[in-house]
Design an enzyme around this catalytic site. Structure first.
Site, mmCIF file in Angstrom:
data_model
loop_
_atom_site.group_PDB
_atom_site.id
_atom_site.type_symbol
_atom_site.label_atom_id
_atom_site.label_comp_id
_atom_site.label_asym_id
_atom_site.label_seq_id
_atom_site.Cartn_x
_atom_site.Cartn_y
_atom_site.Cartn_z
ATOM 1 N N GLU A 62 -6.077 -4.310 10.609
ATOM 2 C CA GLU A 62 -4.688 -3.832 10.352
ATOM 3 C C GLU A 62 -4.913 -2.793 12.063
ATOM 4 O O GLU A 62 -5.729 -1.248 12.087
ATOM 5 C CB GLU A 62 -4.697 -2.707 9.736
ATOM 6 C CG GLU A 62 -3.987 -3.102 7.717
ATOM 7 C CD GLU A 62 -3.564 -2.155 7.779
ATOM 8 O OE1 GLU A 62 -2.614 -2.323 6.937
ATOM 9 O OE2 GLU A 62 -4.418 -1.783 7.082
ATOM 10 N N GLU A 118 -7.035 5.043 7.815
ATOM 11 C CA GLU A 118 -7.249 6.310 7.169
ATOM 12 C C GLU A 118 -8.257 6.875 6.658
ATOM 13 O O GLU A 118 -8.400 8.062 6.355
ATOM 14 C CB GLU A 118 -5.511 6.666 6.675
ATOM 15 C CG GLU A 118 -4.053 6.568 7.286
ATOM 16 C CD GLU A 118 -3.428 5.627 6.241
ATOM 17 O OE1 GLU A 118 -3.117 5.662 5.282
ATOM 18 O OE2 GLU A 118 -2.607 4.865 7.050
ATOM 19 N N GLY A 145 2.502 2.265 10.953
ATOM 20 C CA GLY A 145 3.108 3.777 10.970
ATOM 21 C C GLY A 145 3.449 3.953 11.631
ATOM 22 O O GLY A 145 4.475 5.002 11.869
ATOM 23 N N SER A 205 3.363 -1.642 10.761
ATOM 24 C CA SER A 205 4.449 -1.859 11.074
ATOM 25 C C SER A 205 4.888 -3.704 10.161
ATOM 26 O O SER A 205 5.729 -3.618 10.624
ATOM 27 C CB SER A 205 4.811 -1.353 11.970
ATOM 28 O OG SER A 205 4.331 0.052 12.342
ATOM 29 N N GLY A 226 2.693 -1.034 4.371
ATOM 30 C CA GLY A 226 2.831 0.803 4.392
ATOM 31 C C GLY A 226 4.610 0.704 4.256
ATOM 32 O O GLY A 226 4.337 0.403 2.818
ATOM 33 N N GLY A 227 4.624 1.593 4.883
ATOM 34 C CA GLY A 227 5.772 2.454 5.074
ATOM 35 C C GLY A 227 7.214 1.293 4.346
ATOM 36 O O GLY A 227 7.335 1.991 3.645
ATOM 37 N N ASN A 272 0.658 -1.311 -0.392
ATOM 38 C CA ASN A 272 -0.614 0.543 -0.215
ATOM 39 C C ASN A 272 1.163 1.041 0.007
ATOM 40 O O ASN A 272 1.365 1.229 0.999
ATOM 41 C CB ASN A 272 -0.718 -0.349 1.590
ATOM 42 C CG ASN A 272 -1.785 1.034 0.991
ATOM 43 O OD1 ASN A 272 -2.072 2.095 0.343
ATOM 44 N ND2 ASN A 272 -2.446 1.595 2.398
ATOM 45 N N TRP A 273 1.015 1.971 -1.713
ATOM 46 C CA TRP A 273 2.108 3.530 -1.550
ATOM 47 C C TRP A 273 1.281 4.663 -0.581
ATOM 48 O O TRP A 273 1.777 5.257 -1.026
ATOM 49 C CB TRP A 273 2.613 3.148 -2.201
ATOM 50 C CG TRP A 273 2.955 2.503 -3.469
ATOM 51 C CD1 TRP A 273 3.996 1.598 -2.504
ATOM 52 C CD2 TRP A 273 3.294 1.839 -4.450
ATOM 53 N NE1 TRP A 273 4.479 0.896 -3.495
ATOM 54 C CE2 TRP A 273 4.606 1.147 -4.831
ATOM 55 C CE3 TRP A 273 3.005 2.345 -5.977
ATOM 56 C CZ2 TRP A 273 5.144 0.755 -5.692
ATOM 57 C CZ3 TRP A 273 4.103 2.304 -7.058
ATOM 58 C CH2 TRP A 273 4.915 1.482 -7.052
ATOM 59 N N LYS A 274 -0.224 3.997 0.191
ATOM 60 C CA LYS A 274 -0.449 5.444 0.002
ATOM 61 C C LYS A 274 -0.807 7.176 -0.616
ATOM 62 O O LYS A 274 -0.328 6.821 -1.892
ATOM 63 C CB LYS A 274 0.454 5.369 1.414
ATOM 64 C CG LYS A 274 -0.205 4.351 2.460
ATOM 65 C CD LYS A 274 0.061 4.422 3.669
ATOM 66 C CE LYS A 274 0.471 4.016 4.820
ATOM 67 N NZ LYS A 274 0.297 3.534 6.181
ATOM 68 N N HIS A 292 -9.687 0.724 5.043
ATOM 69 C CA HIS A 292 -8.739 1.785 5.374
ATOM 70 C C HIS A 292 -8.368 2.843 6.626
ATOM 71 O O HIS A 292 -9.396 3.474 6.039
ATOM 72 C CB HIS A 292 -7.389 2.077 4.110
ATOM 73 C CG HIS A 292 -5.684 2.600 5.084
ATOM 74 N ND1 HIS A 292 -5.978 2.592 6.164
ATOM 75 C CD2 HIS A 292 -4.829 1.116 4.863
ATOM 76 C CE1 HIS A 292 -4.191 2.784 6.365
ATOM 77 N NE2 HIS A 292 -3.748 1.414 6.021
HETATM 78 C C1 PEP Z 1 -1.169 0.496 6.150
HETATM 79 O O1 PEP Z 1 -1.119 1.198 5.594
HETATM 80 O O2 PEP Z 1 -2.080 -0.414 5.161
HETATM 81 C C2 PEP Z 1 -0.035 0.096 7.115
HETATM 82 C C3 PEP Z 1 -0.479 -1.107 7.214
HETATM 83 O O3 PEP Z 1 0.774 0.896 7.274
HETATM 84 P P1 PEP Z 1 2.263 0.562 7.853
HETATM 85 O O4 PEP Z 1 2.876 -0.816 7.108
HETATM 86 O O5 PEP Z 1 3.190 1.565 7.454
HETATM 87 O O6 PEP Z 1 2.030 0.182 9.547
#
Ligand code: PEP
Length: 256
Positions: free
Chosen positions: A168, A98, A174, A214, A235-236, A9-11, A96
């Site tokens: 999640e 967010e 994040g 994470s 994500g990150g 997930n590049w957001k 999601h």
């Molecule tokens: C996400 O946004 O779906 C996510 C899991 O982010 P991160 O891996 O950065 O915690």
């Protein structure tokens, strides 16, 4: 046997140029690894370029980060399922945290999108998960149960099998704070049990449940070794092509 699925997930990151650079490195690092299903989820504007770059990379699939539930029409600023199919998306991330937090998406809204995705043969990656206050208040199961029943209302058992549920925990997204493998496994087992109660054991055995929060190369193997964890939404750490390829390889290694 559920095929493990690792999604990036590049957001709101990655220009078209950065997308090209990512794939140059990522596809080389990935090599011929196909035991794990890989899904890249770029921002809308980079999807068409990603689609072009993936044409020769069999097995790597594409997703979008959101969509509207309506058919094409007067909805300024929105993107519909047919447009995602047009650029060869197979998946769409829905609900999601967010989007729930910053854009007011409720389970009812997410449910409309989930139903529309299935109606257009797009597979939803449906995100659910509790906040830290909810975990501290002993509400994890209640929150997950409400989100499953609300966001997945009206789905057939067959559609549930085609849905990926991403657990999640909001406090782990994040933040660098990952759920322990046991915390994640407990939540995943509860989600599977709830799916079995509503849609039957066969659907529960088939539905894939990803962990997100994470995930990085160093914690992948332990998380992916849990019996009810069928992959990760990353994500990150997915923005680094070498690190993301390592997450895929570490997942494949768990499979032996
Ligand atoms: C996400 O946004 O779906 C996510 C899991 O982010 P991160 O891996 O950065 O915690």
């Amino acid at each position: 046997m559920r095929k493990k699925i690792i999604a990036a997930n590049w957001k709101m990151n990655m220009t078209i140029g950065e997308t090209e650079a990512f794939f140059g490195t990522f596809l080389r690092e990935l090599g011929d690894e196909r035991k794990v299903e890989v899904v890249i989820v770029p921002p809308f504007l980079a999807i068409a370029k990603a689609s072009e770059l993936l044409r020769s990379a069999q097995g790597v699939k594409l997703g979008a980060q959101n969509m509207h539930w309506e058919k094409p029409g007067a909805f300024t600023g929105e993107v519909c399922a047919a447009m995602l199919r047009d650029v060869f998306c197979n998946y769409v991330v829905l609900g999601h945290s967010e989007r729930r937090t910053y854009f007011g998406e409720t389970d009812a809204i997410v449910n409309k999108k989930v139903l529309a995705a299935h109606a257009n043969t797009l597979r939803p990656i449906l995100c659910i998960g509790e906040t830290l206050a909810e975990r501290d208040g002993g509400l994890v199961e209640k929150v997950l149960d409400t989100q499953i029943r609300g966001s997945m209302a009206g789905l057939t058992a067959e559609q549930v099998e085609e849905t990926v549920i991403a657990y999640e925990p909001v406090w782990a997204i994040g933040t660098g704070r990952t759920a322990t493998p046991q915390q994640a496994q407990d939540a995943h087992a509860f989600i599977r049990k709830t799916v079995a109660e509503i849609w039957g054991q066969a659907a529960a055995d088939k539905v894939r449940i990803q962990y997100g929060g994470s995930v990085k190369p160093a914690n992948t193997a332990e998380l992916m070794s849990q019996p009810d964890i069928d992959g990760a939404l990353v994500g990150g750490a997915s923005l680094d092509p070498r690190g993301f390829a390592e997450i895929v390889h570490n997942t494949a290694r768990v499979l032996g």
